[in-house]
Enzyme design. Structure first.
Site, PDB file in Angstrom:
ATOM      1  N   SER A  40       0.471 -33.292  33.281  1.00  0.00           N
ATOM      2  CA  SER A  40       0.017 -31.448  32.100  1.00  0.00           C
ATOM      3  C   SER A  40      -1.237 -31.053  32.514  1.00  0.00           C
ATOM      4  O   SER A  40      -2.422 -31.785  32.125  1.00  0.00           O
ATOM      5  CB  SER A  40       0.511 -31.891  31.069  1.00  0.00           C
ATOM      6  OG  SER A  40       0.208 -30.499  30.210  1.00  0.00           O
ATOM      7  N   GLU A  55      -2.299 -30.272  29.924  1.00  0.00           N
ATOM      8  CA  GLU A  55      -3.181 -30.729  28.520  1.00  0.00           C
ATOM      9  C   GLU A  55      -3.663 -32.113  28.909  1.00  0.00           C
ATOM     10  O   GLU A  55      -4.793 -31.957  27.760  1.00  0.00           O
ATOM     11  CB  GLU A  55      -1.822 -30.749  27.696  1.00  0.00           C
ATOM     12  CG  GLU A  55      -1.663 -31.481  26.019  1.00  0.00           C
ATOM     13  CD  GLU A  55      -2.131 -29.689  25.180  1.00  0.00           C
ATOM     14  OE1 GLU A  55      -2.075 -28.895  26.015  1.00  0.00           O
ATOM     15  OE2 GLU A  55      -2.467 -30.488  23.794  1.00  0.00           O
ATOM     16  N   TYR A  80      -0.509 -36.004  22.539  1.00  0.00           N
ATOM     17  CA  TYR A  80       0.493 -35.554  23.581  1.00  0.00           C
ATOM     18  C   TYR A  80      -0.741 -35.952  24.553  1.00  0.00           C
ATOM     19  O   TYR A  80       0.268 -36.448  26.367  1.00  0.00           O
ATOM     20  CB  TYR A  80       1.032 -34.305  24.219  1.00  0.00           C
ATOM     21  CG  TYR A  80       1.391 -34.298  24.734  1.00  0.00           C
ATOM     22  CD1 TYR A  80       3.171 -34.514  25.333  1.00  0.00           C
ATOM     23  CD2 TYR A  80       1.177 -33.200  25.843  1.00  0.00           C
ATOM     24  CE1 TYR A  80       3.899 -33.912  26.269  1.00  0.00           C
ATOM     25  CE2 TYR A  80       1.733 -32.399  26.847  1.00  0.00           C
ATOM     26  CZ  TYR A  80       2.300 -33.041  27.335  1.00  0.00           C
ATOM     27  OH  TYR A  80       3.459 -32.004  28.760  1.00  0.00           O
TER      28      TYR A  80
HETATM   29  P1  NAP Z   1      11.694 -30.638  27.178  1.00  0.00           P
HETATM   30  O1  NAP Z   1      12.489 -29.573  27.425  1.00  0.00           O
HETATM   31  O2  NAP Z   1      11.275 -30.814  26.350  1.00  0.00           O
HETATM   32  O3  NAP Z   1      12.138 -31.861  28.746  1.00  0.00           O
HETATM   33  C1  NAP Z   1      12.359 -33.225  28.128  1.00  0.00           C
HETATM   34  C2  NAP Z   1      13.348 -34.008  28.402  1.00  0.00           C
HETATM   35  O4  NAP Z   1      13.032 -36.046  28.081  1.00  0.00           O
HETATM   36  C3  NAP Z   1      14.581 -33.838  28.077  1.00  0.00           C
HETATM   37  O5  NAP Z   1      15.389 -33.654  28.127  1.00  0.00           O
HETATM   38  C4  NAP Z   1      14.438 -34.891  26.458  1.00  0.00           C
HETATM   39  O6  NAP Z   1      15.967 -35.279  26.033  1.00  0.00           O
HETATM   40  C5  NAP Z   1      14.454 -36.457  27.029  1.00  0.00           C
HETATM   41  N1  NAP Z   1      14.052 -36.812  26.596  1.00  0.00           N
HETATM   42  C6  NAP Z   1      12.745 -37.274  25.327  1.00  0.00           C
HETATM   43  N2  NAP Z   1      12.784 -38.343  24.504  1.00  0.00           N
HETATM   44  C7  NAP Z   1      13.835 -39.350  25.714  1.00  0.00           C
HETATM   45  C8  NAP Z   1      13.607 -41.010  25.915  1.00  0.00           C
HETATM   46  N3  NAP Z   1      13.463 -41.354  24.551  1.00  0.00           N
HETATM   47  N4  NAP Z   1      14.436 -41.134  26.691  1.00  0.00           N
HETATM   48  C9  NAP Z   1      14.498 -40.028  27.735  1.00  0.00           C
HETATM   49  N5  NAP Z   1      14.783 -38.472  27.930  1.00  0.00           N
HETATM   50  C10 NAP Z   1      13.998 -38.564  26.805  1.00  0.00           C
HETATM   51  O7  NAP Z   1      10.342 -30.642  28.335  1.00  0.00           O
HETATM   52  P2  NAP Z   1      10.233 -29.635  30.110  1.00  0.00           P
HETATM   53  O8  NAP Z   1       9.197 -28.425  29.700  1.00  0.00           O
HETATM   54  O9  NAP Z   1      11.580 -29.366  30.489  1.00  0.00           O
HETATM   55  O10 NAP Z   1       8.938 -30.400  30.911  1.00  0.00           O
HETATM   56  C11 NAP Z   1       9.794 -31.718  31.570  1.00  0.00           C
HETATM   57  C12 NAP Z   1       8.685 -32.434  31.786  1.00  0.00           C
HETATM   58  O11 NAP Z   1       7.269 -31.776  32.325  1.00  0.00           O
HETATM   59  C13 NAP Z   1       7.855 -32.829  30.480  1.00  0.00           C
HETATM   60  O12 NAP Z   1       7.619 -34.357  30.693  1.00  0.00           O
HETATM   61  C14 NAP Z   1       6.993 -31.983  29.874  1.00  0.00           C
HETATM   62  O13 NAP Z   1       5.495 -32.924  29.016  1.00  0.00           O
HETATM   63  C15 NAP Z   1       6.274 -31.556  30.895  1.00  0.00           C
HETATM   64  N6  NAP Z   1       4.831 -30.343  31.557  1.00  0.00           N
HETATM   65  C16 NAP Z   1       5.915 -30.181  30.655  1.00  0.00           C
HETATM   66  C17 NAP Z   1       5.470 -28.063  30.975  1.00  0.00           C
HETATM   67  C18 NAP Z   1       5.390 -27.100  30.751  1.00  0.00           C
HETATM   68  O14 NAP Z   1       4.979 -25.741  30.570  1.00  0.00           O
HETATM   69  N7  NAP Z   1       7.064 -27.086  30.190  1.00  0.00           N
HETATM   70  C19 NAP Z   1       4.315 -28.098  31.772  1.00  0.00           C
HETATM   71  C20 NAP Z   1       3.411 -29.901  32.082  1.00  0.00           C
HETATM   72  C21 NAP Z   1       4.037 -30.812  31.709  1.00  0.00           C
HETATM   73  P3  NAP Z   1      16.616 -34.083  25.018  1.00  0.00           P
HETATM   74  O15 NAP Z   1      16.711 -33.144  24.928  1.00  0.00           O
HETATM   75  O16 NAP Z   1      17.681 -35.242  24.544  1.00  0.00           O
HETATM   76  O17 NAP Z   1      15.397 -35.126  23.768  1.00  0.00           O
HETATM   77  O1  F7E Z   2       1.832 -23.740  22.550  1.00  0.00           O
HETATM   78  C1  F7E Z   2       0.018 -21.116  20.655  1.00  0.00           C
HETATM   79  C2  F7E Z   2      -0.430 -23.222  20.063  1.00  0.00           C
HETATM   80  O2  F7E Z   2       3.676 -25.089  22.450  1.00  0.00           O
HETATM   81  C3  F7E Z   2       0.827 -22.610  23.998  1.00  0.00           C
HETATM   82  C4  F7E Z   2       4.333 -27.998  27.079  1.00  0.00           C
HETATM   83  O3  F7E Z   2       5.018 -27.127  27.838  1.00  0.00           O
HETATM   84  O4  F7E Z   2       2.410 -26.738  27.657  1.00  0.00           O
HETATM   85  C5  F7E Z   2       3.198 -26.647  26.463  1.00  0.00           C
HETATM   86  O5  F7E Z   2       1.955 -26.668  24.991  1.00  0.00           O
HETATM   87  C6  F7E Z   2      -0.187 -21.361  22.271  1.00  0.00           C
HETATM   88  C7  F7E Z   2      -0.919 -23.196  21.743  1.00  0.00           C
HETATM   89  O6  F7E Z   2       2.780 -24.803  24.982  1.00  0.00           O
HETATM   90  C8  F7E Z   2       1.733 -20.892  17.625  1.00  0.00           C
HETATM   91  O7  F7E Z   2      -1.819 -23.095  19.455  1.00  0.00           O
HETATM   92  C9  F7E Z   2       0.331 -19.862  18.276  1.00  0.00           C
HETATM   93  O8  F7E Z   2      -2.398 -22.577  21.798  1.00  0.00           O
HETATM   94  O9  F7E Z   2       3.587 -23.184  23.470  1.00  0.00           O
HETATM   95  P1  F7E Z   2       3.136 -24.473  22.937  1.00  0.00           P
HETATM   96  P2  F7E Z   2       1.523 -26.240  24.588  1.00  0.00           P
HETATM   97  O10 F7E Z   2       1.296 -26.581  23.458  1.00  0.00           O
HETATM   98  O11 F7E Z   2       0.483 -25.025  25.746  1.00  0.00           O
HETATM   99  C10 F7E Z   2       1.653 -27.847  28.175  1.00  0.00           C
HETATM  100  C11 F7E Z   2       1.337 -27.670  29.643  1.00  0.00           C
HETATM  101  C12 F7E Z   2       2.765 -29.596  28.546  1.00  0.00           C
HETATM  102  O12 F7E Z   2       2.121 -30.043  29.198  1.00  0.00           O
HETATM  103  C13 F7E Z   2       3.017 -28.928  27.047  1.00  0.00           C
HETATM  104  O13 F7E Z   2       4.114 -30.009  27.767  1.00  0.00           O
HETATM  105  O14 F7E Z   2       0.017 -21.612  20.919  1.00  0.00           O
HETATM  106  N1  F7E Z   2       1.215 -20.954  19.307  1.00  0.00           N
HETATM  107  N2  F7E Z   2       1.039 -20.194  17.101  1.00  0.00           N
HETATM  108  C14 F7E Z   2       2.120 -21.522  18.744  1.00  0.00           C
HETATM  109  N3  F7E Z   2       2.577 -22.844  19.504  1.00  0.00           N
HETATM  110  C15 F7E Z   2       3.935 -22.942  18.561  1.00  0.00           C
HETATM  111  N4  F7E Z   2       4.988 -24.035  19.317  1.00  0.00           N
HETATM  112  N5  F7E Z   2       3.941 -21.952  17.680  1.00  0.00           N
HETATM  113  C16 F7E Z   2       3.383 -21.315  16.906  1.00  0.00           C
HETATM  114  O15 F7E Z   2       3.993 -21.180  15.904  1.00  0.00           O
END
Ligand code: NAP
Ligand code: F7E
Length: 331
Positions: free
Chosen positions: A127, A129, A153
Protein backbone atom coordinates in the site's frame (compact mmCIF):
# COMPACT_ATOMS: atom_id res chain seq x y z
CA UNK A 1 -6.60 -25.00 -16.06
CA UNK A 2 -4.76 -22.31 -14.06
CA UNK A 3 -5.65 -22.14 -10.39
CA UNK A 4 -5.55 -19.03 -8.20
CA UNK A 5 -6.08 -18.69 -4.46
CA UNK A 6 -7.33 -15.35 -3.16
CA UNK A 7 -7.24 -14.36 0.50
CA UNK A 8 -9.76 -11.59 1.17
CA UNK A 9 -11.92 -12.88 -1.70
CA UNK A 10 -15.06 -11.19 -0.39
CA UNK A 11 -13.42 -7.79 -0.02
CA UNK A 12 -13.71 -5.03 -2.60
CA UNK A 13 -10.63 -6.10 -4.60
CA UNK A 14 -11.11 -9.83 -4.04
CA UNK A 15 -14.56 -9.73 -5.62
CA UNK A 16 -13.42 -7.86 -8.75
CA UNK A 17 -10.32 -10.05 -9.05
CA UNK A 18 -12.50 -13.17 -8.83
CA UNK A 19 -14.70 -11.97 -11.71
CA UNK A 20 -11.59 -11.04 -13.72
CA UNK A 21 -9.87 -14.43 -13.21
CA UNK A 22 -13.04 -16.49 -13.83
CA UNK A 23 -13.44 -14.58 -17.12
CA UNK A 24 -9.88 -15.61 -17.99
CA UNK A 25 -10.76 -19.27 -17.42
CA UNK A 26 -9.07 -19.72 -14.03
CA UNK A 27 -10.32 -21.98 -11.28
CA UNK A 28 -10.56 -19.55 -8.37
CA UNK A 29 -10.19 -20.61 -4.75
CA UNK A 30 -11.00 -18.16 -2.01
CA UNK A 31 -10.78 -18.13 1.73
CA UNK A 32 -13.57 -16.73 3.84
CA UNK A 33 -13.19 -16.08 7.53
CA UNK A 34 -16.13 -17.41 9.49
CA UNK A 35 -18.84 -14.82 9.99
CA UNK A 36 -22.24 -14.91 11.67
CA UNK A 37 -23.85 -14.61 8.23
CA UNK A 38 -23.54 -17.36 5.62
CA UNK A 39 -21.14 -17.05 2.68
CA UNK A 40 -23.94 -16.51 0.15
CA UNK A 41 -24.78 -13.33 2.07
CA UNK A 42 -21.41 -11.81 1.12
CA UNK A 43 -23.02 -9.49 -1.40
CA UNK A 44 -19.82 -8.67 -3.28
CA UNK A 45 -19.64 -12.24 -4.62
CA UNK A 46 -23.30 -12.29 -5.74
CA UNK A 47 -22.45 -12.21 -9.44
CA UNK A 48 -20.21 -15.31 -9.22
CA UNK A 49 -21.67 -17.25 -6.30
CA UNK A 50 -22.30 -20.85 -7.44
CA UNK A 51 -19.95 -20.57 -10.45
CA UNK A 52 -18.53 -24.07 -11.16
CA UNK A 53 -14.95 -22.75 -11.11
CA UNK A 54 -15.30 -20.91 -7.80
CA UNK A 55 -14.28 -22.82 -4.66
CA UNK A 56 -14.80 -21.19 -1.28
CA UNK A 57 -13.14 -22.48 1.89
CA UNK A 58 -13.20 -21.32 5.49
CA UNK A 59 -9.79 -20.21 6.71
CA UNK A 60 -8.26 -17.30 8.57
CA UNK A 61 -5.03 -15.34 8.34
CA UNK A 62 -4.66 -15.84 12.10
CA UNK A 63 -4.86 -19.64 11.72
CA UNK A 64 -1.74 -21.12 10.09
CA UNK A 65 -3.19 -24.65 9.97
CA UNK A 66 -6.21 -23.45 8.00
CA UNK A 67 -3.94 -21.79 5.42
CA UNK A 68 -1.94 -25.02 5.13
CA UNK A 69 -5.14 -27.01 4.62
CA UNK A 70 -6.44 -24.75 1.85
CA UNK A 71 -3.09 -24.62 0.04
CA UNK A 72 -2.79 -28.43 0.15
CA UNK A 73 -6.31 -28.78 -1.24
CA UNK A 74 -6.00 -26.14 -3.98
CA UNK A 75 -2.29 -26.32 -4.97
CA UNK A 76 -2.62 -22.93 -6.75
CA UNK A 77 -0.37 -21.56 -9.47
CA UNK A 78 -1.01 -18.04 -8.20
CA UNK A 79 -1.74 -16.73 -4.71
CA UNK A 80 -3.17 -13.22 -4.22
CA UNK A 81 -2.83 -12.07 -0.60
CA UNK A 82 -5.54 -9.44 -0.26
CA UNK A 83 -6.78 -10.22 3.26
CA UNK A 84 -6.23 -7.45 5.77
CA UNK A 85 -7.73 -5.28 8.46
CA UNK A 86 -7.57 -2.52 5.86
CA UNK A 87 -9.04 0.54 7.61
CA UNK A 88 -6.32 3.03 8.60
CA UNK A 89 -8.21 4.90 11.35
CA UNK A 90 -9.50 1.67 12.88
CA UNK A 91 -5.91 0.39 12.95
CA UNK A 92 -5.31 2.97 15.72
CA UNK A 93 -8.18 1.41 17.72
CA UNK A 94 -7.01 -2.18 17.09
CA UNK A 95 -3.26 -1.96 16.42
CA UNK A 96 -2.37 -5.46 17.65
CA UNK A 97 -5.18 -7.16 15.75
CA UNK A 98 -4.18 -5.18 12.65
CA UNK A 99 -0.52 -6.20 13.01
CA UNK A 100 -1.49 -9.85 13.46
CA UNK A 101 -3.68 -10.01 10.33
CA UNK A 102 -2.16 -7.41 8.03
CA UNK A 103 1.44 -8.09 9.06
CA UNK A 104 2.10 -11.50 10.62
CA UNK A 105 -0.76 -13.04 8.60
CA UNK A 106 1.31 -12.47 5.46
CA UNK A 107 4.27 -14.28 7.01
CA UNK A 108 2.01 -17.23 7.93
CA UNK A 109 0.83 -17.42 4.34
CA UNK A 110 4.36 -17.16 2.89
CA UNK A 111 5.65 -19.85 5.21
CA UNK A 112 2.75 -22.13 4.22
CA UNK A 113 3.42 -21.48 0.51
CA UNK A 114 7.15 -22.16 1.04
CA UNK A 115 6.40 -25.52 2.66
CA UNK A 116 3.56 -26.68 0.39
CA UNK A 117 3.74 -25.07 -3.06
CA UNK A 118 7.00 -23.07 -3.28
CA UNK A 119 6.71 -22.56 -7.03
CA UNK A 120 3.37 -20.73 -6.71
CA UNK A 121 3.55 -17.08 -7.68
CA UNK A 122 2.54 -14.77 -4.82
CA UNK A 123 1.05 -11.27 -5.09
CA UNK A 124 1.20 -9.15 -1.94
CA UNK A 125 -1.28 -6.27 -1.54
CA UNK A 126 1.14 -3.58 -0.47
CA UNK A 127 0.00 0.00 0.00
CA UNK A 128 0.94 3.63 -0.57
CA UNK A 129 0.25 4.01 3.16
CA UNK A 130 3.77 2.54 3.62
CA UNK A 131 5.36 5.81 2.39
CA UNK A 132 3.81 7.91 5.14
CA UNK A 133 4.59 11.59 4.58
CA UNK A 134 7.69 11.02 2.41
CA UNK A 135 7.36 12.66 -1.00
CA UNK A 136 10.02 12.87 -3.71
CA UNK A 137 11.12 16.36 -4.82
CA UNK A 138 8.82 16.22 -7.86
CA UNK A 139 5.74 15.65 -5.65
CA UNK A 140 5.28 11.90 -6.33
CA UNK A 141 5.85 8.64 -4.48
CA UNK A 142 7.36 5.75 -6.39
CA UNK A 143 9.05 2.35 -5.80
CA UNK A 144 12.27 4.06 -4.61
CA UNK A 145 10.60 6.48 -2.16
CA UNK A 146 11.65 5.77 1.43
CA UNK A 147 9.00 4.18 3.64
CA UNK A 148 8.07 5.72 6.98
CA UNK A 149 4.52 4.71 7.81
CA UNK A 150 2.33 6.87 10.06
CA UNK A 151 -0.30 4.31 11.15
CA UNK A 152 -0.35 0.81 12.69
CA UNK A 153 -1.85 -0.32 9.35
CA UNK A 154 1.06 1.23 7.42
CA UNK A 155 3.59 -0.36 9.82
CA UNK A 156 1.98 -3.78 9.33
CA UNK A 157 2.07 -3.35 5.53
CA UNK A 158 5.78 -2.40 5.67
CA UNK A 159 6.47 -5.62 7.60
CA UNK A 160 4.57 -7.60 4.94
CA UNK A 161 6.38 -5.83 2.11
CA UNK A 162 9.78 -6.52 3.68
CA UNK A 163 9.09 -10.16 4.53
CA UNK A 164 7.97 -10.70 0.92
CA UNK A 165 11.24 -9.28 -0.40
CA UNK A 166 13.14 -11.34 2.15
CA UNK A 167 11.40 -14.60 1.13
CA UNK A 168 11.91 -13.77 -2.55
CA UNK A 169 15.65 -13.30 -2.04
CA UNK A 170 16.22 -16.05 0.54
CA UNK A 171 14.25 -18.86 -1.11
CA UNK A 172 14.17 -17.78 -4.75
CA UNK A 173 10.37 -17.64 -4.65
CA UNK A 174 8.23 -15.67 -7.15
CA UNK A 175 6.78 -13.03 -4.81
CA UNK A 176 5.80 -9.56 -6.02
CA UNK A 177 4.47 -6.49 -4.24
CA UNK A 178 1.86 -4.28 -5.87
CA UNK A 179 2.15 -0.92 -4.08
CA UNK A 180 -1.35 0.28 -4.76
CA UNK A 181 -2.63 3.80 -4.13
CA UNK A 182 -6.26 4.29 -3.04
CA UNK A 183 -8.76 2.56 -5.28
CA UNK A 184 -12.49 2.66 -4.95
CA UNK A 185 -15.79 1.48 -6.43
CA UNK A 186 -19.43 1.02 -5.39
CA UNK A 187 -18.15 -2.09 -3.53
CA UNK A 188 -15.86 -0.01 -1.29
CA UNK A 189 -16.72 -0.17 2.43
CA UNK A 190 -18.89 2.86 3.14
CA UNK A 191 -16.63 3.92 6.03
CA UNK A 192 -13.90 4.88 3.52
CA UNK A 193 -14.19 8.49 2.49
CA UNK A 194 -15.16 8.20 -1.21
CA UNK A 195 -18.04 5.83 -0.62
CA UNK A 196 -19.10 7.63 2.56
CA UNK A 197 -19.41 10.89 0.61
CA UNK A 198 -21.18 9.19 -2.34
CA UNK A 199 -23.65 7.36 -0.10
CA UNK A 200 -24.49 10.25 2.24
CA UNK A 201 -24.80 12.77 -0.60
CA UNK A 202 -27.23 10.42 -2.40
CA UNK A 203 -29.29 10.17 0.82
CA UNK A 204 -29.34 13.96 1.14
CA UNK A 205 -30.44 14.30 -2.50
CA UNK A 206 -33.34 11.90 -1.87
CA UNK A 207 -34.38 13.67 1.34
CA UNK A 208 -33.29 10.73 3.53
CA UNK A 209 -30.60 12.67 5.42
CA UNK A 210 -29.60 16.27 6.04
CA UNK A 211 -25.91 16.12 6.94
CA UNK A 212 -22.50 14.62 6.16
CA UNK A 213 -19.84 14.64 8.89
CA UNK A 214 -16.19 14.23 7.90
CA UNK A 215 -12.68 14.56 9.33
CA UNK A 216 -9.62 16.00 7.58
CA UNK A 217 -10.78 17.91 4.47
CA UNK A 218 -7.28 19.00 3.38
CA UNK A 219 -5.74 15.53 2.93
CA UNK A 220 -5.12 14.62 -0.71
CA UNK A 221 -5.31 11.15 -2.22
CA UNK A 222 -4.65 9.55 -5.62
CA UNK A 223 -7.95 7.73 -6.23
CA UNK A 224 -8.36 5.13 -9.01
CA UNK A 225 -10.97 2.47 -9.78
CA UNK A 226 -10.59 -1.01 -8.21
CA UNK A 227 -11.43 -2.71 -11.53
CA UNK A 228 -8.34 -1.19 -13.16
CA UNK A 229 -6.18 -2.09 -10.17
CA UNK A 230 -7.08 -5.81 -10.04
CA UNK A 231 -5.94 -6.07 -13.65
CA UNK A 232 -2.58 -4.65 -12.54
CA UNK A 233 -2.37 -7.36 -9.83
CA UNK A 234 -2.77 -10.07 -12.46
CA UNK A 235 -0.28 -8.41 -14.84
CA UNK A 236 2.30 -8.22 -12.05
CA UNK A 237 2.13 -12.01 -11.61
CA UNK A 238 2.41 -12.64 -15.39
CA UNK A 239 5.74 -10.73 -15.57
CA UNK A 240 8.82 -12.86 -16.33
CA UNK A 241 10.47 -11.95 -13.01
CA UNK A 242 9.14 -11.14 -9.55
CA UNK A 243 9.34 -7.43 -8.81
CA UNK A 244 7.61 -4.55 -7.01
CA UNK A 245 5.37 -2.01 -8.78
CA UNK A 246 3.51 1.15 -7.87
CA UNK A 247 -0.03 1.36 -9.25
CA UNK A 248 -1.65 4.81 -9.23
CA UNK A 249 -3.35 7.40 -11.44
CA UNK A 250 -0.76 10.17 -10.91
CA UNK A 251 -3.56 12.66 -10.15
CA UNK A 252 -4.53 13.69 -6.63
CA UNK A 253 -7.57 15.45 -5.19
CA UNK A 254 -8.30 16.75 -1.70
CA UNK A 255 -11.22 15.44 0.35
CA UNK A 256 -12.74 18.92 -0.13
CA UNK A 257 -12.41 18.52 -3.95
CA UNK A 258 -14.11 15.12 -3.68
CA UNK A 259 -17.01 16.64 -1.71
CA UNK A 260 -17.34 19.56 -4.13
CA UNK A 261 -17.40 17.24 -7.15
CA UNK A 262 -20.06 14.91 -5.70
CA UNK A 263 -22.33 17.68 -4.40
CA UNK A 264 -22.00 19.59 -7.66
CA UNK A 265 -22.93 16.43 -9.60
CA UNK A 266 -26.08 16.20 -7.48
CA UNK A 267 -26.76 19.94 -7.74
CA UNK A 268 -26.43 20.38 -3.97
CA UNK A 269 -24.58 23.07 -2.00
CA UNK A 270 -22.02 21.30 0.26
CA UNK A 271 -21.89 24.26 2.67
CA UNK A 272 -25.48 23.54 3.69
CA UNK A 273 -24.81 19.93 4.65
CA UNK A 274 -21.12 19.16 5.33
CA UNK A 275 -19.68 19.38 8.86
CA UNK A 276 -16.40 18.26 10.38
CA UNK A 277 -15.87 16.34 13.61
CA UNK A 278 -12.49 15.59 15.23
CA UNK A 279 -13.59 12.00 15.87
CA UNK A 280 -12.79 11.23 12.21
CA UNK A 281 -9.21 12.54 12.53
CA UNK A 282 -6.30 10.13 12.98
CA UNK A 283 -3.68 10.50 15.75
CA UNK A 284 -1.08 10.97 13.00
CA UNK A 285 -2.25 12.06 9.54
CA UNK A 286 -0.92 11.02 6.17
CA UNK A 287 -1.31 14.31 4.34
CA UNK A 288 -0.68 13.74 0.62
CA UNK A 289 -0.45 10.79 -1.76
CA UNK A 290 0.29 10.93 -5.49
CA UNK A 291 1.86 7.96 -7.26
CA UNK A 292 4.18 7.63 -10.23
CA UNK A 293 3.43 4.29 -11.92
CA UNK A 294 5.79 4.71 -14.90
CA UNK A 295 7.44 1.37 -14.07
CA UNK A 296 4.14 -0.53 -14.27
CA UNK A 297 3.14 1.22 -17.50
CA UNK A 298 6.52 0.76 -19.19
CA UNK A 299 7.25 -2.82 -18.10
CA UNK A 300 3.75 -4.31 -18.25
CA UNK A 301 1.71 -1.93 -20.42
CA UNK A 302 -0.89 -1.24 -17.72
CA UNK A 303 -3.47 1.43 -18.62
CA UNK A 304 -6.24 3.22 -16.75
CA UNK A 305 -9.76 2.97 -18.07
CA UNK A 306 -11.63 5.08 -15.45
CA UNK A 307 -11.21 8.74 -14.57
CA UNK A 308 -11.80 9.94 -11.01
CA UNK A 309 -14.92 11.73 -12.23
CA UNK A 310 -16.41 8.64 -13.96
CA UNK A 311 -15.70 6.54 -10.90
CA UNK A 312 -17.36 8.98 -8.48
CA UNK A 313 -20.42 9.28 -10.76
CA UNK A 314 -20.69 5.47 -10.83
CA UNK A 315 -20.59 5.38 -7.02
CA UNK A 316 -23.17 8.15 -6.56
CA UNK A 317 -25.47 6.57 -9.19
CA UNK A 318 -25.16 3.22 -7.40
CA UNK A 319 -26.37 4.76 -4.12
CA UNK A 320 -29.15 6.80 -5.77
CA UNK A 321 -30.48 3.61 -7.32
CA UNK A 322 -30.04 1.66 -4.07
CA UNK A 323 -31.93 4.18 -1.90
CA UNK A 324 -34.70 4.69 -4.45
CA UNK A 325 -35.35 0.94 -4.22
CA UNK A 326 -34.68 0.69 -0.45
CA UNK A 327 -35.55 4.03 1.19
CA UNK A 328 -35.60 2.47 4.69
CA UNK A 329 -32.20 0.81 4.33
CA UNK A 330 -28.98 2.00 5.88
CA UNK A 331 -26.89 0.49 3.05
P1 NAP B 1 -11.32 -4.89 2.08
O1 NAP B 1 -12.51 -4.59 1.25
O2 NAP B 1 -11.25 -4.39 3.49
O3 NAP B 1 -11.15 -6.49 2.08
C1 NAP B 1 -10.31 -7.14 3.01
C2 NAP B 1 -10.63 -8.62 2.98
O4 NAP B 1 -9.82 -9.29 3.97
C3 NAP B 1 -12.07 -8.98 3.31
O5 NAP B 1 -12.47 -10.00 2.46
C4 NAP B 1 -11.99 -9.50 4.73
O6 NAP B 1 -13.01 -10.42 5.07
C5 NAP B 1 -10.64 -10.21 4.67
N1 NAP B 1 -10.08 -10.49 6.00
C6 NAP B 1 -9.96 -9.63 7.04
N2 NAP B 1 -9.43 -10.28 8.10
C7 NAP B 1 -9.22 -11.57 7.71
C8 NAP B 1 -8.72 -12.71 8.36
N3 NAP B 1 -8.32 -12.68 9.64
N4 NAP B 1 -8.65 -13.88 7.67
C9 NAP B 1 -9.08 -13.94 6.39
N5 NAP B 1 -9.59 -12.88 5.72
C10 NAP B 1 -9.64 -11.71 6.38
O7 NAP B 1 -9.98 -4.37 1.34
P2 NAP B 1 -9.74 -4.04 -0.21
O8 NAP B 1 -10.01 -2.59 -0.41
O9 NAP B 1 -10.39 -5.05 -1.04
O10 NAP B 1 -8.16 -4.19 -0.28
C11 NAP B 1 -7.56 -5.47 -0.58
C12 NAP B 1 -6.13 -5.47 -0.04
O11 NAP B 1 -5.40 -4.40 -0.65
C13 NAP B 1 -6.01 -5.26 1.45
O12 NAP B 1 -4.90 -5.99 1.90
C14 NAP B 1 -5.72 -3.77 1.58
O13 NAP B 1 -5.02 -3.50 2.78
C15 NAP B 1 -4.85 -3.55 0.36
N6 NAP B 1 -4.89 -2.21 -0.22
C16 NAP B 1 -6.08 -1.62 -0.50
C17 NAP B 1 -6.08 -0.37 -1.08
C18 NAP B 1 -7.38 0.30 -1.44
O14 NAP B 1 -7.35 1.52 -1.69
N7 NAP B 1 -8.49 -0.41 -1.53
C19 NAP B 1 -4.87 0.27 -1.40
C20 NAP B 1 -3.68 -0.39 -1.11
C21 NAP B 1 -3.69 -1.64 -0.54
P3 NAP B 1 -14.36 -9.87 5.81
O15 NAP B 1 -15.00 -8.91 4.86
O16 NAP B 1 -15.13 -11.13 6.04
O17 NAP B 1 -13.89 -9.19 7.05
O1 F7E C 1 -9.31 8.09 3.94
C1 F7E C 1 -9.78 11.52 5.06
C2 F7E C 1 -8.81 10.62 5.81
O2 F7E C 1 -10.24 6.02 4.97
C3 F7E C 1 -8.86 8.92 2.90
C4 F7E C 1 -7.28 2.11 2.54
O3 F7E C 1 -7.79 1.38 1.44
O4 F7E C 1 -6.10 3.64 1.12
C5 F7E C 1 -7.08 3.56 2.13
O5 F7E C 1 -6.68 4.30 3.29
C6 F7E C 1 -8.62 10.33 3.45
C7 F7E C 1 -7.79 10.34 4.72
O6 F7E C 1 -8.58 5.87 3.06
C8 F7E C 1 -13.06 11.13 6.57
O7 F7E C 1 -8.26 11.32 6.94
C9 F7E C 1 -11.78 12.76 5.93
O8 F7E C 1 -6.87 11.40 4.68
O9 F7E C 1 -10.86 6.60 2.60
P1 F7E C 1 -9.86 6.59 3.66
P2 F7E C 1 -7.05 5.82 3.51
O10 F7E C 1 -6.88 6.11 4.94
O11 F7E C 1 -6.27 6.69 2.56
C10 F7E C 1 -4.81 3.11 1.46
C11 F7E C 1 -3.93 3.25 0.24
C12 F7E C 1 -4.90 1.72 1.99
O12 F7E C 1 -4.00 0.91 1.77
C13 F7E C 1 -5.98 1.47 2.98
O13 F7E C 1 -6.21 0.06 3.10
O14 F7E C 1 -9.88 10.90 3.79
N1 F7E C 1 -11.12 11.60 5.65
N2 F7E C 1 -12.95 12.49 6.51
C14 F7E C 1 -11.89 10.57 6.02
N3 F7E C 1 -11.70 9.25 5.94
C15 F7E C 1 -12.68 8.43 6.40
N4 F7E C 1 -12.53 7.09 6.32
N5 F7E C 1 -13.84 8.93 6.96
C16 F7E C 1 -14.07 10.28 7.06
O15 F7E C 1 -15.10 10.70 7.58
Amino acid sequence: MKKALITGINGQDGSYLTEFLLDKGYQVWGILKRNSVAENQTYRLNSVYGHPNLKLEYADMLDFASLVRVLQKSMPHEVYNLAAQSHVRISFDQPIYTAEITGVGTLKLLEAVRLICPTSRVYQASSSEMFGNNIDADGYQRETTAMSPVSPYGCAKVFSYNICVNYRNSYNMFISNGILFNHESPRRGSNFVTNKVAKEAAKIKLGLSDKLTLGNMEATRDWGHAKDYVEAMWMILQHDVPDDFVCATGISHSVQDLVNFVFNYLDLDPQKYVRTDPRYLRPEELRDLKGDCSKLKNALGWKLSYTFEDMMKEMVDYWLDFFKKNPQANG
